[in-house]
Design a protein around this motif. Structure first.
Motif, mmCIF file in Angstrom:
data_model
loop_
_atom_site.group_PDB
_atom_site.id
_atom_site.type_symbol
_atom_site.label_atom_id
_atom_site.label_comp_id
_atom_site.label_asym_id
_atom_site.label_seq_id
_atom_site.Cartn_x
_atom_site.Cartn_y
_atom_site.Cartn_z
ATOM 1 N N HIS A 1 0.844 -1.194 0.000
ATOM 2 C CA HIS A 1 0.000 0.000 0.000
ATOM 3 C C HIS A 1 0.876 1.239 0.000
ATOM 4 O O HIS A 1 2.100 1.166 0.045
ATOM 5 C CB HIS A 1 -0.932 -0.026 1.208
ATOM 6 N N ASP A 161 -0.570 -0.494 -16.450
ATOM 7 C CA ASP A 161 -0.534 -0.364 -14.997
ATOM 8 C C ASP A 161 0.872 -0.299 -14.406
ATOM 9 O O ASP A 161 1.016 -0.115 -13.199
ATOM 10 C CB ASP A 161 -1.273 -1.536 -14.342
ATOM 11 N N SER A 162 1.894 -0.468 -15.225
ATOM 12 C CA SER A 162 3.250 -0.446 -14.684
ATOM 13 C C SER A 162 4.250 -0.105 -15.781
ATOM 14 O O SER A 162 3.981 -0.305 -16.969
ATOM 15 C CB SER A 162 3.619 -1.791 -14.047
ATOM 16 N N LYS A 180 0.384 1.964 -11.252
ATOM 17 C CA LYS A 180 -0.943 2.571 -11.264
ATOM 18 C C LYS A 180 -1.946 1.635 -10.610
ATOM 19 O O LYS A 180 -2.072 0.474 -10.996
ATOM 20 C CB LYS A 180 -1.381 2.869 -12.699
ATOM 21 N N THR A 181 -2.618 2.132 -9.595
ATOM 22 C CA THR A 181 -3.770 1.428 -9.010
ATOM 23 C C THR A 181 -4.912 2.439 -9.046
ATOM 24 O O THR A 181 -5.379 2.800 -10.101
ATOM 25 C CB THR A 181 -3.460 0.944 -7.587
ATOM 26 N N TRP A 182 -5.355 2.922 -7.878
ATOM 27 C CA TRP A 182 -6.318 4.020 -7.872
ATOM 28 C C TRP A 182 -5.621 5.362 -8.086
ATOM 29 O O TRP A 182 -6.266 6.360 -8.372
ATOM 30 C CB TRP A 182 -7.098 4.033 -6.562
ATOM 31 N N LEU A 227 4.068 1.767 -3.765
ATOM 32 C CA LEU A 227 3.225 0.638 -4.125
ATOM 33 C C LEU A 227 4.093 -0.445 -4.755
ATOM 34 O O LEU A 227 4.980 -0.140 -5.542
ATOM 35 C CB LEU A 227 2.147 1.058 -5.133
ATOM 36 N N ARG A 231 1.784 -5.755 -11.025
ATOM 37 C CA ARG A 231 1.082 -6.066 -12.264
ATOM 38 C C ARG A 231 2.054 -6.099 -13.435
ATOM 39 O O ARG A 231 2.833 -5.172 -13.625
ATOM 40 C CB ARG A 231 -0.011 -5.034 -12.519
#
Length: 283
Positions: A1, A161-162, A180-182, A227, A231
């Motif tokens: 997180h 996402d990465s 990248k997540t939220w 983070l 992914r």
């Protein structure tokens, strides 16, 4: 997180907060006069004695419970993929060959010292996507030995996402990751400026929560990743050229022009190394 590891100790009057993996500014609050913790007095000379006392108390408490910042989440694999050398590029009689099993990648100009030249052409050296050699399968280490001659991208891969890249900009080697997540977070480490024409060795490593860069066998920096890079990019690895879209906002747009003598990607067996250290008897 995205929350860094924190340690803290408090007395009836004071609270000390430290960030052992992120290197953020410590926090010290006078709870008697500032119960809402609005004023950080960690660098206030008037609180120097209190800060030193709480720092000693925190270290003592950590030693009593055997605390360590390197606690790995139980729901993740410590080593994601096979260990050993995953990519080993070698110049052989005008051909660029991956000694780790991908075969011939293309033709290159080779020198007597075993180096090869990248001219920044429109057709970059490309290795098809393979989860085993993707930076999301950590620990992931890239080593490049090159002659400093100009800026450009040494390695790049990018997905929705990465992203991951190793490059030279303003004469400085660097590594950058994107997750990248939220939210989207970018982490970049810049190395020292190198002398033009000199050979340099750069090692960049991604672990589940850590990014590091070493130049000429000297560690430049080791930073916590907000983070984990979990992914996969689902994109090819480009050698000597930027990916599209750019791996990170810090990645240059120009390909690398110059000589490379070593290009290797590997996955160290950190689990075995950590188990060995943990099993050593304490003095």
């Amino acid at each position: 997180h995205a929350i860094p590891t924190m340690t803290a100790v408090r007395t009836k009057r004071m609270k000390l907060v430290r960030y052992p993996t992120a290197g953020d500014l410590d926090e010290l609050y006078d709870l008697a006069n500032d119960p809402a913790e609005m004023t950080n007095v960690v660098n206030d000379p008037a609180y120097a004695a209190e800060r030193a006392r709480l720092e000693r108390l925190l270290v003592q408490s950590q030693e009593e419970v055997g605390w360590s910042p390197r606690v790995f989440p139980r729901n993740l694999q410590r080593v994601r993929g096979e260990t050993g050398v995953l990519v080993d590029l070698q110049a052989q009689r005008g051909r660029l060959v991956d000694g780790a099993g991908s075969g011939v990648l293309g033709t290159v100009e080779t020198a007597a010292d075993g180096s090869w030249t990248l001219d920044g052409g429109r057709s970059p050296m490309s290795l098809a996507f393979d989860r085993r050699r993707d930076p999301s399968s950590w620990p992931y280490e890239v080593e490049v030995q090159f002659r400093v001659g100009g800026d450009g991208v040494l390695l790049s891969t990018s997905g929705p996402d990465s992203g991951f890249s190793v490059f030279v900009e303003d004469g400085r080697p660097a590594v950058s990751t994107r997750v990248k997540t939220w939210i989207t977070t970018t982490t970049t480490i810049d190395g020292p400026r190198l002398a033009e024409g000199a050979w340099a060795n750069v090692r960049a490593r991604v672990d589940f929560n850590e990014l590091s860069l070493a130049v000429n066998d000297t560690l430049v920096e080791r930073v916590a990743l907000p983070l984990p890079l979990k992914r996969p990019t689902n994109s090819p690895l480009l050698v000597g050229a930027p990916s599209a879209p750019r791996a990170t906002r810090d990645t240059p747009t120009q390909p690398f022009r110059g000589s490379i003598q070593r290009f290797r990607i590997s996955r160290p067996d950190v689990q075995r190394a950590e188990s060995s250290v943990a099993s050593r008897p304490k003095n």
